[in-house]
Design a protein around this motif. Sequence first.
Motif, PDB file in Angstrom:
ATOM      1  N   ARG A 210       0.728  -0.958   0.008  1.00  0.00           N
ATOM      2  CA  ARG A 210       0.004   0.130   0.104  1.00  0.00           C
ATOM      3  C   ARG A 210       0.823   1.179  -0.069  1.00  0.00           C
ATOM      4  N   SER A 211       0.750   2.268  -0.927  1.00  0.00           N
ATOM      5  CA  SER A 211       1.533   3.437  -1.024  1.00  0.00           C
ATOM      6  C   SER A 211       1.299   4.408   0.070  1.00  0.00           C
ATOM      7  N   ASP A 212      -0.125   4.005   0.562  1.00  0.00           N
ATOM      8  CA  ASP A 212      -0.193   5.058   1.941  1.00  0.00           C
ATOM      9  C   ASP A 212       0.037   4.271   3.167  1.00  0.00           C
ATOM     10  N   CYS A 213       0.916   3.219   3.226  1.00  0.00           N
ATOM     11  CA  CYS A 213       1.288   2.399   4.377  1.00  0.00           C
ATOM     12  C   CYS A 213       0.225   1.768   5.039  1.00  0.00           C
ATOM     13  N   GLY A 214      -1.128   1.676   4.371  1.00  0.00           N
ATOM     14  CA  GLY A 214      -2.212   1.185   5.065  1.00  0.00           C
ATOM     15  C   GLY A 214      -3.015   2.054   5.878  1.00  0.00           C
ATOM     16  N   LYS A 215      -2.799   3.392   5.645  1.00  0.00           N
ATOM     17  CA  LYS A 215      -3.435   4.442   6.330  1.00  0.00           C
ATOM     18  C   LYS A 215      -5.232   4.239   6.311  1.00  0.00           C
ATOM     19  N   SER A 216      -5.483   4.097   7.385  1.00  0.00           N
ATOM     20  CA  SER A 216      -7.243   3.877   7.521  1.00  0.00           C
ATOM     21  C   SER A 216      -7.895   5.021   7.540  1.00  0.00           C
ATOM     22  N   ILE A 217      -9.234   5.262   7.558  1.00  0.00           N
ATOM     23  CA  ILE A 217     -10.154   6.001   7.527  1.00  0.00           C
ATOM     24  C   ILE A 217     -10.765   6.516   8.925  1.00  0.00           C
ATOM     25  N   GLU A 218     -10.886   7.631   9.346  1.00  0.00           N
ATOM     26  CA  GLU A 218     -11.382   8.110  10.689  1.00  0.00           C
ATOM     27  C   GLU A 218     -12.929   8.262  10.381  1.00  0.00           C
ATOM     28  N   GLN A 219     -13.587   8.567  11.605  1.00  0.00           N
ATOM     29  CA  GLN A 219     -14.974   8.659  11.745  1.00  0.00           C
ATOM     30  C   GLN A 219     -15.442   7.181  11.671  1.00  0.00           C
TER      31      GLN A 219
ATOM     32  N   PRO B 145     -19.663   1.481   9.271  1.00  0.00           N
ATOM     33  CA  PRO B 145     -19.513   0.030   9.043  1.00  0.00           C
ATOM     34  C   PRO B 145     -18.526  -0.012   7.760  1.00  0.00           C
ATOM     35  N   GLU B 146     -18.274   0.978   6.753  1.00  0.00           N
ATOM     36  CA  GLU B 146     -17.581   1.023   5.774  1.00  0.00           C
ATOM     37  C   GLU B 146     -15.926   1.229   6.173  1.00  0.00           C
ATOM     38  N   THR B 147     -15.864   2.099   7.161  1.00  0.00           N
ATOM     39  CA  THR B 147     -14.483   2.300   7.537  1.00  0.00           C
ATOM     40  C   THR B 147     -13.954   1.312   8.441  1.00  0.00           C
TER      41      THR B 147
ATOM     42  N   TRP C  94      -9.913  -3.307   8.388  1.00  0.00           N
ATOM     43  CA  TRP C  94      -9.693  -4.706   8.658  1.00  0.00           C
ATOM     44  C   TRP C  94      -9.360  -5.806   6.911  1.00  0.00           C
ATOM     45  N   ASN C  95      -9.446  -4.646   6.061  1.00  0.00           N
ATOM     46  CA  ASN C  95      -8.998  -5.394   4.958  1.00  0.00           C
ATOM     47  C   ASN C  95      -7.513  -5.322   4.569  1.00  0.00           C
ATOM     48  N   MET C  96      -6.953  -6.468   5.063  1.00  0.00           N
ATOM     49  CA  MET C  96      -5.633  -6.703   5.308  1.00  0.00           C
ATOM     50  C   MET C  96      -4.697  -6.897   3.759  1.00  0.00           C
ATOM     51  N   GLY C  97      -5.292  -6.964   2.830  1.00  0.00           N
ATOM     52  CA  GLY C  97      -4.819  -6.823   1.593  1.00  0.00           C
ATOM     53  C   GLY C  97      -3.392  -5.930   1.420  1.00  0.00           C
ATOM     54  N   GLY C  98      -2.283  -6.437   1.143  1.00  0.00           N
ATOM     55  CA  GLY C  98      -0.954  -5.514   0.936  1.00  0.00           C
ATOM     56  C   GLY C  98      -0.600  -5.012   2.417  1.00  0.00           C
ATOM     57  N   LYS C  99      -1.077  -5.425   3.531  1.00  0.00           N
ATOM     58  CA  LYS C  99      -0.584  -5.278   4.754  1.00  0.00           C
ATOM     59  C   LYS C  99      -0.015  -6.530   5.753  1.00  0.00           C
ATOM     60  N   GLU C 100       1.007  -6.901   5.379  1.00  0.00           N
ATOM     61  CA  GLU C 100       1.535  -8.091   6.032  1.00  0.00           C
ATOM     62  C   GLU C 100       2.498  -7.577   7.274  1.00  0.00           C
ATOM     63  N   SER C 101       3.494  -6.753   7.031  1.00  0.00           N
ATOM     64  CA  SER C 101       4.389  -6.423   8.526  1.00  0.00           C
ATOM     65  C   SER C 101       3.847  -5.189   8.955  1.00  0.00           C
TER      66      SER C 101
END
Length: 513
Positions: free
Chosen positions: A200-209, A212-214, A219-226
């Motif tokens: 993930r080019s954004d380093c797996g940064k999540s969305i605030e607020q 159910p969608e956020t 918890w979509n772990m695609g591209g987020k291994e380490s």
Amino acid sequence: MKPNYLTLLFAIPCFHPFGCFSKSNIQKPNVIFIYADDLGKGMLSNYGQKNFTTPNIDKLFEKGAAFEQAYGCMLSAPARASLLTGYHDCRKDKWNINGGGRFVSISSDDQIKDVEKQIDKNDLLLPKDDLYLPQVFKKAGYVTAEIGKLEWGFTASRNQLKAHGWDYYYGYLDHVRCHGYYPPYLFDNGEVDYIEGNTRSDCGKSIEQETPETYAERWNMGGKESYSQGIFLEKILKFINDNKNRPFFLYHPTQLPHGPVSVPRVDPEIENNKNLTSIEKEYASMVKLLDDNVGVIMEELKRLGLEKNTIVVFASDNGHEIYYSQKGRCEKPYKNIKENRYFDDYTEKYYSSLAGDVFNGNAGMAGLKRSNLQGGVNVPLAVYWKGHFKSQKNNQVVSIYDMLTTVADALDVELKTKKDGISVLPLLTKKEKLSKERYVVFGSNYGPAIVMNDGWKLRYYMARKVFELYNIFEDPKEINDQSSEYPLKVEQLKTLLLKECNGDLENGVNRAG
């Protein structure tokens, strides 16, 4: 030249305050500084957190010297710059804070070098004789390392790391990338370390607020291994082991618990807590993970026989921040949930009880990160040295920018340039008190502020061009403005504050750019 205090501590048997040691045991103590990110006091069980415990961090405060009136900065970047330079953030001539995010969309070494050239071109380095914190340690014969959220950014370069005196470093150079915990690459002592499985080019940064969608996105772990903190812990333990036979200074500016929320798993202590929502459990697990890592580091020191020869400092850069906002519970932009009014931290000051913060992350103080109220800048600080620094709760006013001068004093390193910080070594070794005239200053998005060692605090509220005066010893929640009752005190502190801000309270704060 005066004798080295830490050498004398071991060299003079039966006359120093920490016991008798033979000359064969003379060794400079290691120093580990763990710098939490956005950790409000109230997130520690030592300061009243009820939803979970932080036993390893608590031990540092209970067994070491806990500074109750310690001050950081309003944001992480100036806080780190202040720590490493020894200057407060109302000075604009000591460092540059570049715009962040310049490495986010970069994928090649050549692109990285192009960005670094621009950063180095506009960099502001201290004069040669004006030492950075790692340079102070190096002059005393230490090996130095920084692992985690490197330097102050918001985007930094590898040349800066070298110029500031680091023998080894590993981590992020872009503070926007730091907001994700699954980096595709990190910087390893001059080299780019590509992390397999992190795409993930954004380093797996999540969305605030929280919605159910956020939740699903988080918890979509695609591209987020380490997970980055796991990588950092491995590097920390390796550095300690590699340097166990010589004095070292290890600085760990961790991302935790800075959001947006991201954690590999929910901590078992928290997963069944019915008082917390899903995202609140995850955020609490980030704090728990930091506490667990502190425990692992302390156990490794014990295993290697270094516990009694290592000073461990724990602090946070600024006050609490909300990363677990949810409609109708604890919202961003921050507002009084009951009254449905937004906080301005003047007529309507932020308090956890009004905002719906289940954690009371700012420990009941007014304000959050970015504010010059106590909740934005009064930070946890503990100094632990087993068998040497006695347990104490110290109410003297100190600042994170005091560390450099304190280290130089302890290691007998001459500072040819006067820093803003002072040595607080006597508070640790002799339980002396600082002068009531001692003060610390800091900036904020609202304006700068000054706190005296006698408890008086003057804050400037820039939007209305007004000053507020509080005695924080008597009124820690900053409820009763006493500026009209003590106009002479206001003028006295205003004069000092103007001097520290070079006469400009509006533009004299080093924020960014």
